[in-house]
Design a protein around this motif. Sequence first.
Motif, PDB file in Angstrom:
ATOM      1  N   ASP A  29       0.814  -1.218   0.000  1.00  0.00           N
ATOM      2  CA  ASP A  29       0.000   0.000   0.000  1.00  0.00           C
ATOM      3  C   ASP A  29       0.850   1.271   0.000  1.00  0.00           C
ATOM      4  O   ASP A  29       0.370   2.343   0.366  1.00  0.00           O
ATOM      5  CB  ASP A  29      -0.928   0.016   1.214  1.00  0.00           C
ATOM      6  N   GLU A  30       2.088   1.156  -0.428  1.00  0.00           N
ATOM      7  CA  GLU A  30       3.000   2.289  -0.403  1.00  0.00           C
ATOM      8  C   GLU A  30       3.503   2.651  -1.798  1.00  0.00           C
ATOM      9  O   GLU A  30       3.402   1.855  -2.742  1.00  0.00           O
ATOM     10  CB  GLU A  30       4.207   1.983   0.491  1.00  0.00           C
ATOM     11  N   VAL A  31       4.054   3.852  -1.886  1.00  0.00           N
ATOM     12  CA  VAL A  31       4.774   4.268  -3.089  1.00  0.00           C
ATOM     13  C   VAL A  31       6.182   4.676  -2.673  1.00  0.00           C
ATOM     14  O   VAL A  31       6.426   5.038  -1.517  1.00  0.00           O
ATOM     15  CB  VAL A  31       4.080   5.446  -3.809  1.00  0.00           C
ATOM     16  N   ARG A  32       7.100   4.586  -3.625  1.00  0.00           N
ATOM     17  CA  ARG A  32       8.438   5.135  -3.384  1.00  0.00           C
ATOM     18  C   ARG A  32       8.591   6.407  -4.205  1.00  0.00           C
ATOM     19  O   ARG A  32       8.202   6.457  -5.379  1.00  0.00           O
ATOM     20  CB  ARG A  32       9.531   4.135  -3.776  1.00  0.00           C
ATOM     21  N   ASP A  71       8.593   6.725  -8.250  1.00  0.00           N
ATOM     22  CA  ASP A  71       9.384   5.861  -9.138  1.00  0.00           C
ATOM     23  C   ASP A  71       9.109   4.378  -8.921  1.00  0.00           C
ATOM     24  O   ASP A  71       9.650   3.530  -9.628  1.00  0.00           O
ATOM     25  CB  ASP A  71      10.880   6.180  -8.998  1.00  0.00           C
ATOM     26  N   ALA A  72       8.222   4.051  -7.955  1.00  0.00           N
ATOM     27  CA  ALA A  72       7.795   2.660  -7.761  1.00  0.00           C
ATOM     28  C   ALA A  72       6.506   2.674  -6.942  1.00  0.00           C
ATOM     29  O   ALA A  72       6.311   3.545  -6.096  1.00  0.00           O
ATOM     30  CB  ALA A  72       8.868   1.848  -7.038  1.00  0.00           C
ATOM     31  N   VAL A  73       5.639   1.714  -7.217  1.00  0.00           N
ATOM     32  CA  VAL A  73       4.372   1.619  -6.476  1.00  0.00           C
ATOM     33  C   VAL A  73       4.171   0.191  -5.985  1.00  0.00           C
ATOM     34  O   VAL A  73       4.621  -0.775  -6.613  1.00  0.00           O
ATOM     35  CB  VAL A  73       3.164   2.052  -7.340  1.00  0.00           C
ATOM     36  N   GLY A  74       3.488   0.054  -4.840  1.00  0.00           N
ATOM     37  CA  GLY A  74       3.175  -1.257  -4.306  1.00  0.00           C
ATOM     38  C   GLY A  74       2.062  -1.934  -5.088  1.00  0.00           C
ATOM     39  O   GLY A  74       1.347  -1.295  -5.877  1.00  0.00           O
ATOM     40  N   ASP A  75       1.878  -3.216  -4.834  1.00  0.00           N
ATOM     41  CA  ASP A  75       0.917  -4.019  -5.596  1.00  0.00           C
ATOM     42  C   ASP A  75      -0.517  -3.536  -5.447  1.00  0.00           C
ATOM     43  O   ASP A  75      -1.329  -3.711  -6.360  1.00  0.00           O
ATOM     44  CB  ASP A  75       1.010  -5.491  -5.158  1.00  0.00           C
ATOM     45  N   ASN A  76      -0.865  -2.937  -4.313  1.00  0.00           N
ATOM     46  CA  ASN A  76      -2.248  -2.519  -4.067  1.00  0.00           C
ATOM     47  C   ASN A  76      -2.524  -1.069  -4.431  1.00  0.00           C
ATOM     48  O   ASN A  76      -3.621  -0.568  -4.198  1.00  0.00           O
ATOM     49  CB  ASN A  76      -2.611  -2.730  -2.592  1.00  0.00           C
ATOM     50  N   VAL A  77      -1.541  -0.392  -4.984  1.00  0.00           N
ATOM     51  CA  VAL A  77      -1.697   1.023  -5.333  1.00  0.00           C
ATOM     52  C   VAL A  77      -2.248   1.133  -6.751  1.00  0.00           C
ATOM     53  O   VAL A  77      -1.620   0.668  -7.705  1.00  0.00           O
ATOM     54  CB  VAL A  77      -0.357   1.780  -5.219  1.00  0.00           C
ATOM     55  N   LYS A  78      -3.420   1.741  -6.876  1.00  0.00           N
ATOM     56  CA  LYS A  78      -4.075   1.822  -8.180  1.00  0.00           C
ATOM     57  C   LYS A  78      -4.185   3.242  -8.718  1.00  0.00           C
ATOM     58  O   LYS A  78      -4.151   3.461  -9.926  1.00  0.00           O
ATOM     59  CB  LYS A  78      -5.493   1.223  -8.097  1.00  0.00           C
ATOM     60  N   ASP A  79      -4.353   4.233  -7.820  1.00  0.00           N
ATOM     61  CA  ASP A  79      -4.643   5.599  -8.260  1.00  0.00           C
ATOM     62  C   ASP A  79      -3.403   6.458  -8.448  1.00  0.00           C
ATOM     63  O   ASP A  79      -3.498   7.594  -8.918  1.00  0.00           O
ATOM     64  CB  ASP A  79      -5.576   6.283  -7.246  1.00  0.00           C
ATOM     65  N   LEU A  80      -2.240   5.956  -8.064  1.00  0.00           N
ATOM     66  CA  LEU A  80      -0.993   6.685  -8.246  1.00  0.00           C
ATOM     67  C   LEU A  80      -0.094   5.913  -9.195  1.00  0.00           C
ATOM     68  O   LEU A  80      -0.053   4.687  -9.162  1.00  0.00           O
ATOM     69  CB  LEU A  80      -0.292   6.892  -6.902  1.00  0.00           C
ATOM     70  N   LYS A  81       0.640   6.646 -10.037  1.00  0.00           N
ATOM     71  CA  LYS A  81       1.431   6.025 -11.082  1.00  0.00           C
ATOM     72  C   LYS A  81       2.887   6.491 -11.031  1.00  0.00           C
ATOM     73  O   LYS A  81       3.181   7.591 -10.570  1.00  0.00           O
ATOM     74  CB  LYS A  81       0.864   6.362 -12.471  1.00  0.00           C
ATOM     75  N   VAL A  82       3.771   5.642 -11.546  1.00  0.00           N
ATOM     76  CA  VAL A  82       5.177   6.017 -11.695  1.00  0.00           C
ATOM     77  C   VAL A  82       5.271   7.239 -12.608  1.00  0.00           C
ATOM     78  O   VAL A  82       4.591   7.319 -13.634  1.00  0.00           O
ATOM     79  CB  VAL A  82       5.989   4.847 -12.272  1.00  0.00           C
TER      80      VAL A  82
END
Length: 325
Positions: A29-32, A71-82
């Motif tokens: 549920d995280e982004v980098r 620059d990276a998104v977790g598996d459950n992240v749908k609304d945010l993009k690299v």
Amino acid sequence: MRSATYNTFGKPTEVLSLGDSPIPEPKADEVRVKTTLASIHNHDLLTIRGQYGFKPELPAIGGSEAVGVIDAVGDNVKDLKVGQRVAAASVQATWAEYFVASKDMVFTVPDSLDDPIAAQLIAMPLSALMLIEFLDLKNGQWVIHNAANGAVGKSLAMLAAARGIKTINLVRSADSLKELDALDIKNNVNTSDDDWKDQVRKLVGDDKISAAVDSVGGDSSNDLLSLLGHGGTFASFGIMSGKPMTLDPTNIIFKQAVIKGFWGSKISQEMSVDNKQRLIDELIERATNGNLKLPVEATFDLTDIKKAVDGDLQSSKNGKVLLKP
């Protein structure tokens, strides 16, 4: 990756150093975020000293707010993009080339906002906006606050004015008055003047002060309380003096005052994403149209972290100090 790290709690200039940390991997549920600019806040420095309400596990990386690019998104992240440009606050370890954050604590920012504004858009201005709603302030009402030349104080005055709320902005020197005047902030009072309370009463006239925000503590707390109107709300926001609040029970009893504590970070973390997005949209609008000005004192490379957190610089700054990883 480069990072500003500390292994023990203590004076920031003594315990912080430039470190080489592993690049963090986002959870489901995280982004980098690849950091562009990060802010240095007073609560960041208190955290490093071990004097804040939150204590990270050591060793730790400093910082809690930044702007950057996902620059990276977790598996459950749908609304945010690299590739999206985002700002984040009330997170951890932003004084580094990369940081990870919950998807619910990251918000996209438009190209119309420059990086130095976006890097400080959320933490202090959002605290000010949440504080206005926490106090249930309405168009035409008065709020008085001390330490008005601080980041939250300036934001509070500007954001309140944009909503039609009248502020009385207390500072302790003529130089601080000039800071507020330069931002076109009105109703500023220097508490070093012997008649400063009379100046406040003259500004308010026949109206009453609906709310007071205390960031100082000590005797300053009771000064605010003495000016608060009947049935008003007194919010404890900070304790810059390092002294316990002094409050006259007579003022509390006969004014029927409500005393409340405000911790912006905690409120932000517990707020729904939709509600927070509503407030951030307002901040973006105010910053874009010039109603919210966010000055920058200086920008330092991460290698100069000790210079960036120097006490003399932090105590005399007229704007935010930023870090460039």
